[in-house]
Design a protein around this motif. Structure first.
Motif, PDB file in Angstrom:
ATOM      1  N   ASP A  57       9.156  -5.305  12.368  1.00 37.89           N
ATOM      2  CA  ASP A  57       9.036  -5.634  10.944  1.00 37.89           C
ATOM      3  C   ASP A  57       9.370  -7.113  10.762  1.00 37.89           C
ATOM      4  O   ASP A  57      10.312  -7.476  10.046  1.00 37.89           O
TER       5      ASP A  57
ATOM      6  N   LEU B 256       6.426  -1.629  13.421  1.00 34.47           N
ATOM      7  CA  LEU B 256       5.207  -2.255  12.932  1.00 34.47           C
ATOM      8  C   LEU B 256       4.689  -3.233  13.992  1.00 34.47           C
ATOM      9  O   LEU B 256       5.422  -3.624  14.900  1.00 34.47           O
TER      10      LEU B 256
ATOM     11  N   ARG C 194       7.575  -8.737   5.045  1.00 35.24           N
ATOM     12  CA  ARG C 194       8.291  -8.183   6.189  1.00 35.24           C
ATOM     13  C   ARG C 194       9.796  -8.301   5.986  1.00 35.24           C
ATOM     14  O   ARG C 194      10.278  -9.000   5.099  1.00 35.24           O
TER      15      ARG C 194
END
Length: 518
Positions: A286, A223, A257
């Motif tokens: 993340d 991410l 997260r």
């Protein structure tokens, strides 16, 4: 001229030597005064005095050049140990000039103070007994001296530095561009204007790896890492700034997260890019990192002038984030981490009562280059297991808290439980080892075997070692990685050990290290 922790430039050596000359002269004067007060006042003949002076001159002609050469040689040894380019030894000829100038200035100040005290005492004896006049004049001279140093010199210089730093804070470092992704403060989607973040804040939110870079290094889906930041100009108080950080965390979805880290910066809000980036790589992006600026002063000046703001900021930021984190359902909370370097380590640890509190309220922490005056660090270090050295203490067999100079130092024979707290410090870092105790007390780290990057000829000398280590601090970050106050590549290994991600291997660590080195 003896070696200390780091290579000293010739002019810094001159300052340290000059202060030592003045100190030695002052101690000699004090000793002579005490001897005379004891009734011993030898009277030498002119012939004896002449012989003594010529003998002293002979020793001076031999010893001063000898120790200047030995000092230059020892500095080359230190340079080799830390991988710094060699300096021309001829520069050390200038040390004598600077040192004598510094010593003469200090001697003049001392004699001027003594003269002022004597004159005031002579005037005061007209009205009060001599002992009272003497004490009163001494108190007045000391008070005036402190007022001049603290009120005029110190406050004036700090005020000037603060105004200059505030102006410089509006500038932006080269190649730093406003981010467009909503995961960053200062972006078009952020409530925090780009211009308000400060120079270090803009650098922080614009930096770090992208999701694509993380995937390229680890081979796993990633991410875009979240980075939130609030500048000093955005709020009237530190607590208000901490609330704005939490608002940014909520806006970016940081509490959804896997990892959320609270990073306390240094004076102007600097966050070590290597430590932050290594965390993001290790967490596969993340992650979210929250930080804020609490001062305009550079770290070196904050180190001297303002030790309250880092503590206040460290507590306010962590407590604000922790309160919001704790309000979320336990099963959906991210791992909560804390980290900081130098003053950031000092300030960040101020949110905790000690190691047990860190273990109770975080899922891991990384404290880098911690200053010696940090009470949490001091308490943990003093409580180390018997037989473990001060420079690399072992705490409760390494159950949760471990110290490391290099990544391999974290490998102990005993199991390492969760959460994991790491203190990353170098044997040659004067920021960690500088203390006023060095004036009159030899510390354990100089009693024990020295670190591998410290000159084995380093010895503790009263007063002298204090000023040497003080001079070492000036350029403590201008040495290669792994020495002094420079911490970079091993951050990947350390975060991997703290987080222990599923499926993470030593090969992953090496890939990330290579990616970050590009």
């Amino acid at each position: 001229m003896t070696p200390s922790l780091l290579p000293r430039l010739w002019y810094l050596q001159g300052v340290a030597t000059g202060i030592s000359i003045a100190t030695g002269y002052g101690i000699g004067c004090l000793a002579a005064w005490l001897v005379r007060k004891c009734g011993v006042s030898p009277r030498y003949s002119e012939r004896t005095k002449r012989i003594g002076r010529w003998t002293l001159l002979g020793f001076t002609v031999v010893l001063v050049p000898t120790f200047a050469i030995l000092g230059a040689v020892s500095q080359q040894v230190v340079r080799d140990l830390v991988g710094v380019e060699e300096e021309h030894e001829a520069n050390y000829l200038l040390v004598l000039v600077i040192s004598l100038g510094i010593a003469a200035l200090l001697l003049w100040i001392a004699r001027a103070s003594r003269s002022a005290t004597n004159r005031m005492a002579a005037f005061g004896r007209r009205y009060v007994p001599a002992p009272v006049a003497r004490i009163a004049s001494l108190v007045v001279v000391i008070a005036v001296g402190l007022m001049i140093v603290n009120g005029v010199v110190y406050q004036g210089l700090i005020g000037l530095a603060n105004r200059s730093a505030a102006a410089a804070d509006h500038s932006t470092a080269d190649n730093v561009v406003r981010p467009e992704m909503p995961e960053r403060s200062g972006s078009p989607a952020s409530a925090e204007p780009w211009e308000s973040l400060g120079r270090e804040g803009r650098t922080f939110v614009a930096g770090g790896p992208s999701a694509e870079q993380i995937t390229a290094a680890t081979g796993r889906p990633a991410l875009t890492p979240i980075r939130v930041y609030v500048g000093r100009e955005s709020a009237e108080s530190i607590s208000d700034a901490a609330d704005l950080v939490v608002a940014e965390l909520v806006r970016t979805g940081a509490f959804d997260r896997a990892v959320l880290a609270v990073a306390t910066g240094t004076g102007r809000g600097w966050v070590n890019a290597s430590v932050a980036g290594a965390l993001e790589y290790t967490a596969d992006g993340d992650s979210a990192i929250a930080s804020m600026q609490y001062s305009f002063l550079p770290s070196a000046l904050s180190f001297i002038a303002d030790r309250e703001s880092p503590k206040e900021a460290g507590r306010a930021l962590f407590e604000a984030v922790y309160a919001e984190w704790e309000s979320r359902p336990a099963e959906s909370r991210p791992k909560l981490l804390a980290f900081g370097e130098s003053l950031g380590s000092f300030g960040g640890q101020s949110a905790f009562a000690g190691a047990q509190d860190m273990q109770a309220r975080t899922d891991g922490a990384l404290w880098v280059g911690t200053p010696n005056f940090s009470p949490q660090w001091s308490g943990i270090t003093e409580g180390r297991d018997p037989g473990s050295p001060e420079r690399l203490p072992v705490i409760d067999g390494g159950a949760n808290v471990r110290f490391a100079s290099a990544a391999q130092d974290l490998e102990l024979d005993s199991p390492w439980g969760m959460p994991r707290i790491v203190y990353w410090q170098h044997a040659s870092d004067p920021i960690t080892w500088w203390s006023f105790d060095l004036l009159l007390n030899r510390p354990d780290w100089l009693r024990e075997p020295l670190g591998p990057d410290v000159n084995p000829d380093m010895r503790w000398i009263p007063f002298v070692t204090f000023w040497q280590v003080t001079m070492d601090m000036v350029f403590s970050a201008d040495v290669p990685d792994g020495h002094g106050h420079t911490f970079q590549a091993d951050a990947v290994n350390i975060w991997a050990d703290i987080l222990a991600p599923d499926g993470w291997t030593a090969a992953d660590t090496e890939k990330v290290r290579a990616a970050m080195a590009e």
